[in-house]
Motif scaffolding. Structure first.
Motif, PDB file in Angstrom:
ATOM      1  N   ARG A 114       0.984  -1.161   0.159  1.00 14.00           N
ATOM      2  CA  ARG A 114      -0.252   0.075  -0.088  1.00 14.00           C
ATOM      3  C   ARG A 114       1.002   1.349   0.095  1.00 14.00           C
ATOM      4  N   ARG A 163      -3.001   6.973  -4.119  1.00 13.23           N
ATOM      5  CA  ARG A 163      -3.764   5.942  -4.958  1.00 13.23           C
ATOM      6  C   ARG A 163      -4.577   4.937  -4.529  1.00 13.23           C
ATOM      7  N   ASN A 164      -3.765   3.996  -3.694  1.00  7.61           N
ATOM      8  CA  ASN A 164      -4.590   3.062  -2.795  1.00  7.61           C
ATOM      9  C   ASN A 164      -5.751   3.418  -2.102  1.00  7.61           C
ATOM     10  N   SER A 224      -7.585   6.162  -2.606  1.00  3.09           N
ATOM     11  CA  SER A 224      -8.581   6.648  -3.550  1.00  3.09           C
ATOM     12  C   SER A 224      -9.435   5.477  -3.845  1.00  3.09           C
ATOM     13  N   ILE A 225      -8.855   4.254  -4.293  1.00  2.00           N
ATOM     14  CA  ILE A 225      -9.359   3.038  -4.763  1.00  2.00           C
ATOM     15  C   ILE A 225     -10.340   2.586  -3.457  1.00  2.00           C
ATOM     16  N   SER A 262     -13.295   4.632  -3.073  1.00  2.00           N
ATOM     17  CA  SER A 262     -14.351   4.365  -4.121  1.00  2.00           C
ATOM     18  C   SER A 262     -15.080   3.205  -3.774  1.00  2.00           C
ATOM     19  N   GLN A 263     -14.389   2.219  -3.402  1.00  5.30           N
ATOM     20  CA  GLN A 263     -15.026   0.968  -3.227  1.00  5.30           C
ATOM     21  C   GLN A 263     -16.111   1.148  -2.172  1.00  5.30           C
TER      22      GLN A 263
END
Length: 231
Positions: A22, A126-127, A129-130, A133-134
């Protein structure tokens, strides 16, 4: 919450949960390991967390106390995921309570010393943000299910999500609010599950007697199930 000084176990959880993937910065030497028993708090409401937690094993729930004193369930977390990431991004965010549904194991980084390095780590962001969003997508799916499926299906999924050692003991008022139904309707379906032998009432909660039946009801809401029926 108890800090565990066991480097072998810490390394095992780091590897199994892909924790080190991560980040692009070196966090290994400062990562601590905490054990949280069922019912204990990972984050206390209104108290800024001292650590950015990474739930490596276990399940937890997020809730908030409203101005009128009512407690409102917001979300549920399953490993692996970050806890406290909103407080990392926004120091003025009012922390909500995160409580362990079962024994949880968390890897943790000191918030104070790692806030700046993490907010400049593009891989971590980035991780994150993903992951956010999930979480948002999961909440949309949950809202859609609340509008589209009978309470029997939704309650079955809720019981499976919140049970601990096959015991369900969430407060009826909170469960009804979370699923957007009346208290009376919730009690009616729970009574139906009890009559059908799916649940058995005991002091302080309900014993799950037919997990297979609950699982079948919950799976009726899954897209794969609906696709198979359509075929």
């Amino acid at each position: 919450m108890q800090e565990i000084k066991n480097d072998v176990l810490r390394q095992q959880l780091i590897k199994k949960s892909e924790y080190n993937d991560r980040f692009s910065i070196d966090v290994m030497h400062e990562t601590r390991l905490f054990r949280i028993v069922a019912g204990d708090y990972i984050v206390r409401e209104g108290h800024q967390p001292m650590y950015l937690f990474y739930l490596a094993r276990g399940r937890a729930k997020l809730y908030a106390t409203l101005a009128n004193g009512r407690v409102s369930l917001i979300d549920f977390f399953s490993a692996p995921c970050f806890i406290g990431e909103i407080e990392l991004l926004d120091q003025h965010h009012e922390p909500r309570a995160v409580q362990a549904l079962e024994e949880c194991w968390c890897l943790a980084l000191p918030m104070k010393s790692f806030r700046s390095p993490l907010l400049n780590d593009t891989l971590f962001l980035r991780n994150l943000s993903i992951a956010l969003s999930q979480k948002n997508y999961r909440n949309i799916v949950s809202l859609t299910q609340n509008q589209s499926f009978p309470l029997e299906n939704r309650l079955a999924a809720f019981i499976l999500l919140t049970q601990h050692c096959d015991i369900y003991h969430e407060k009826h008022t909170q469960a009804a609010e979370y699923m957007g139904v009346s208290y009376r309707h919730l009690l009616y379906v729970i009574a139906q599950f009890t009559r059908d032998g799916v649940l058995e009432k005991q002091k302080g909660g309900y014993v799950i007697r037919d997990k297979k039946a609950l699982t079948a009801l919950a799976q009726e809401m899954e897209p794969e199930h609906r696709t198979a029926q359509g075929a």
